[in-house]
Design a protein around this motif. Structure first.
Motif, PDB file in Angstrom:
ATOM      1  N   ILE A  56       0.874  -1.167   0.000  1.00 23.95           N
ATOM      2  CA  ILE A  56       0.000   0.000   0.000  1.00 23.95           C
ATOM      3  C   ILE A  56       0.913   1.220   0.000  1.00 23.95           C
ATOM      4  CG2 ILE A  56      -1.794   1.282   1.224  1.00 23.95           C
ATOM      5  CD1 ILE A  56      -2.569  -1.468   2.509  1.00 23.95           C
ATOM      6  N   VAL A  57       0.833   2.005  -1.073  1.00 26.11           N
ATOM      7  CA  VAL A  57       1.667   3.196  -1.227  1.00 26.11           C
ATOM      8  C   VAL A  57       0.743   4.410  -1.224  1.00 26.11           C
ATOM      9  CG1 VAL A  57       3.389   4.364  -2.656  1.00 26.11           C
ATOM     10  CG2 VAL A  57       3.318   1.845  -2.601  1.00 26.11           C
ATOM     11  N   ALA A  99       5.187   3.706   2.165  1.00 28.25           N
ATOM     12  CA  ALA A  99       4.824   2.362   1.714  1.00 28.25           C
ATOM     13  C   ALA A  99       4.813   1.430   2.917  1.00 28.25           C
ATOM     14  CB  ALA A  99       5.816   1.848   0.682  1.00 28.25           C
ATOM     15  N   THR A 100       3.889   0.510   2.899  1.00 22.50           N
ATOM     16  CA  THR A 100       3.817  -0.554   3.900  1.00 22.50           C
ATOM     17  C   THR A 100       3.179  -1.747   3.205  1.00 22.50           C
ATOM     18  OG1 THR A 100       3.145  -1.122   6.146  1.00 22.50           O
ATOM     19  CG2 THR A 100       1.563   0.121   4.842  1.00 22.50           C
ATOM     20  N   GLY A 101       3.182  -2.863   3.866  1.00 18.18           N
ATOM     21  CA  GLY A 101       2.577  -4.025   3.231  1.00 18.18           C
ATOM     22  C   GLY A 101       2.712  -5.274   4.058  1.00 18.18           C
ATOM     23  N   SER A 102       2.474  -6.408   3.383  1.00 19.02           N
ATOM     24  CA  SER A 102       2.546  -7.713   4.027  1.00 19.02           C
ATOM     25  C   SER A 102       2.975  -8.766   3.023  1.00 19.02           C
ATOM     26  CB  SER A 102       1.184  -8.125   4.592  1.00 19.02           C
ATOM     27  OG  SER A 102       0.756  -7.250   5.595  1.00 19.02           O
ATOM     28  N   PHE A 103       3.621  -9.806   3.541  1.00 20.91           N
ATOM     29  CA  PHE A 103       3.880 -11.023   2.784  1.00 20.91           C
ATOM     30  C   PHE A 103       2.945 -12.087   3.326  1.00 20.91           C
ATOM     31  CE2 PHE A 103       8.105  -8.938   2.709  1.00 20.91           C
ATOM     32  CZ  PHE A 103       8.210  -8.763   1.343  1.00 20.91           C
ATOM     33  N   PHE A 104       2.476 -12.967   2.440  1.00 21.02           N
ATOM     34  CA  PHE A 104       1.549 -14.029   2.821  1.00 21.02           C
ATOM     35  C   PHE A 104       2.163 -15.382   2.512  1.00 21.02           C
ATOM     36  CE2 PHE A 104      -0.833 -10.241   1.846  1.00 21.02           C
ATOM     37  CZ  PHE A 104      -1.640 -10.118   2.965  1.00 21.02           C
ATOM     38  N   GLY A 105       1.917 -16.344   3.389  1.00 20.81           N
ATOM     39  CA  GLY A 105       2.465 -17.667   3.169  1.00 20.81           C
ATOM     40  C   GLY A 105       1.702 -18.721   3.938  1.00 20.81           C
ATOM     41  N   THR A 106       2.252 -19.927   3.895  1.00 22.80           N
ATOM     42  CA  THR A 106       1.695 -21.031   4.667  1.00 22.80           C
ATOM     43  C   THR A 106       2.852 -21.787   5.312  1.00 22.80           C
ATOM     44  OG1 THR A 106       1.717 -22.474   2.728  1.00 22.80           O
ATOM     45  CG2 THR A 106      -0.364 -21.394   3.237  1.00 22.80           C
ATOM     46  N   THR A 107       2.571 -22.372   6.460  1.00 18.19           N
ATOM     47  CA  THR A 107       3.544 -23.269   7.070  1.00 18.19           C
ATOM     48  C   THR A 107       3.439 -24.618   6.366  1.00 18.19           C
ATOM     49  OG1 THR A 107       2.008 -24.116   8.733  1.00 18.19           O
ATOM     50  CG2 THR A 107       3.251 -22.105   9.310  1.00 18.19           C
ATOM     51  N   THR A 108       4.386 -25.490   6.616  1.00 20.18           N
ATOM     52  CA  THR A 108       4.316 -26.810   5.979  1.00 20.18           C
ATOM     53  C   THR A 108       3.118 -27.608   6.477  1.00 20.18           C
ATOM     54  OG1 THR A 108       5.938 -27.599   7.592  1.00 20.18           O
ATOM     55  CG2 THR A 108       6.751 -27.037   5.404  1.00 20.18           C
ATOM     56  N   ARG A 116       4.094  -8.492   8.460  1.00 14.94           N
ATOM     57  CA  ARG A 116       3.980  -7.092   8.021  1.00 14.94           C
ATOM     58  C   ARG A 116       5.335  -6.552   7.580  1.00 14.94           C
ATOM     59  NH1 ARG A 116       0.211  -6.876  12.532  1.00 14.94           N
ATOM     60  NH2 ARG A 116      -1.863  -6.516  11.678  1.00 14.94           N
ATOM     61  N   ILE A 117       5.291  -5.760   6.532  1.00 13.24           N
ATOM     62  CA  ILE A 117       6.480  -5.048   6.066  1.00 13.24           C
ATOM     63  C   ILE A 117       6.464  -3.680   6.743  1.00 13.24           C
ATOM     64  CG2 ILE A 117       7.703  -4.138   4.063  1.00 13.24           C
ATOM     65  CD1 ILE A 117       5.908  -6.142   2.382  1.00 13.24           C
ATOM     66  N   PRO A 118       7.541  -3.315   7.445  1.00 10.85           N
ATOM     67  CA  PRO A 118       7.535  -2.013   8.122  1.00 10.85           C
ATOM     68  C   PRO A 118       7.349  -0.857   7.143  1.00 10.85           C
ATOM     69  CG  PRO A 118       9.397  -3.340   8.848  1.00 10.85           C
ATOM     70  CD  PRO A 118       8.771  -4.052   7.675  1.00 10.85           C
ATOM     71  N   ARG A 119       6.672   0.157   7.618  1.00 15.25           N
ATOM     72  CA  ARG A 119       6.425   1.375   6.834  1.00 15.25           C
ATOM     73  C   ARG A 119       7.756   2.072   6.540  1.00 15.25           C
ATOM     74  NH1 ARG A 119       5.489   6.798   8.828  1.00 15.25           N
ATOM     75  NH2 ARG A 119       4.248   7.961   7.332  1.00 15.25           N
TER      76      ARG A 119
END
Length: 128
Positions: A56-57, A99-108, A116-119
Motif C-alpha cells: 500500500i503506497v 509504503a507498507t505491506g505484508s507477505f503471505f504464506g503457509t507453514t508446511t 507485516r512489512i515495516p512502513r
C-alpha cells in the motif's frame, strides 16, 4: 469462507535500504523511482512458504496505490527455520509517499500466515 491469516511469532520482515534511483524506468505521471531492499527472516520453528505480497503506497496528495501479486519478485521463497530471503525491487511515485505491506504464506502444516512489512518513506529530491 475465507481462512484468516495469523501472525507467526518469529517471522519478521525488515526494510534494509531505500534509495532514489533516477536510472529506473518510470512513467511520466509517477516520475520518481525508489529502490527498496527487504528481507524476510524466519526466526520461528516452522518452515514457511511465501506465496504473495501486498503493498500500500500513499502519497501526500492523498492518492493510494495498492499492489498485490503472487510470489516475491517472481519467486516463491521457502524459508526453513533460521533462514532469510532478501531481495530488492522498486516503487515509482509522483510525490512524497509512504509504503507498507505484508507477505503471505503457509507453514508446511498448511497454516496461513503473514508478516507485516515495516512502513518506509520516499522523499523525491527537490526539482530545480
Amino acid at each position: 469462507m475465507t481462512v484468516p491469516f495469523d501472525l507467526l511469532p518469529g517471522l519478521t520482515a525488515t526494510v534494509d535500504d531505500v534509495a532514489y534511483d533516477p536510472t529506473r524506468p518510470a512513467p511520466p505521471d509517477r516520475p520518481h523511482p525508489f529502490v527498496y531492499h527487504v528481507s524476510i527472516h524466519n526466526g520461528s520453528e516452522e518452515t514457511v512458504n511465501i506465496f504473495g505480497r501486498k503493498w500500500i503506497v500513499r502519497d501526500t496528495d492523498g492518492d493510494t496505490l495498492v499492489v498485490e501479486g503472487d510470489g516475491v519478485v517472481g519467486q516463491f521463497p521457502k524459508l526453513e527455520p533460521g533462514q532469510t530471503f532478501s531481495y530488492n525491487s522498486y516503487h515509482v511515485i509522483k510525490a512524497e509517499s509512504t509504503a507498507t505491506g505484508s507477505f503471505f504464506g503457509t507453514t508446511t502444516q498448511g497454516r496461513p500466515v503473514f508478516v507485516r512489512i515495516p512502513r518506509f518513506e520516499m522523499h523525491p529530491p527537490m526539482l530545480a
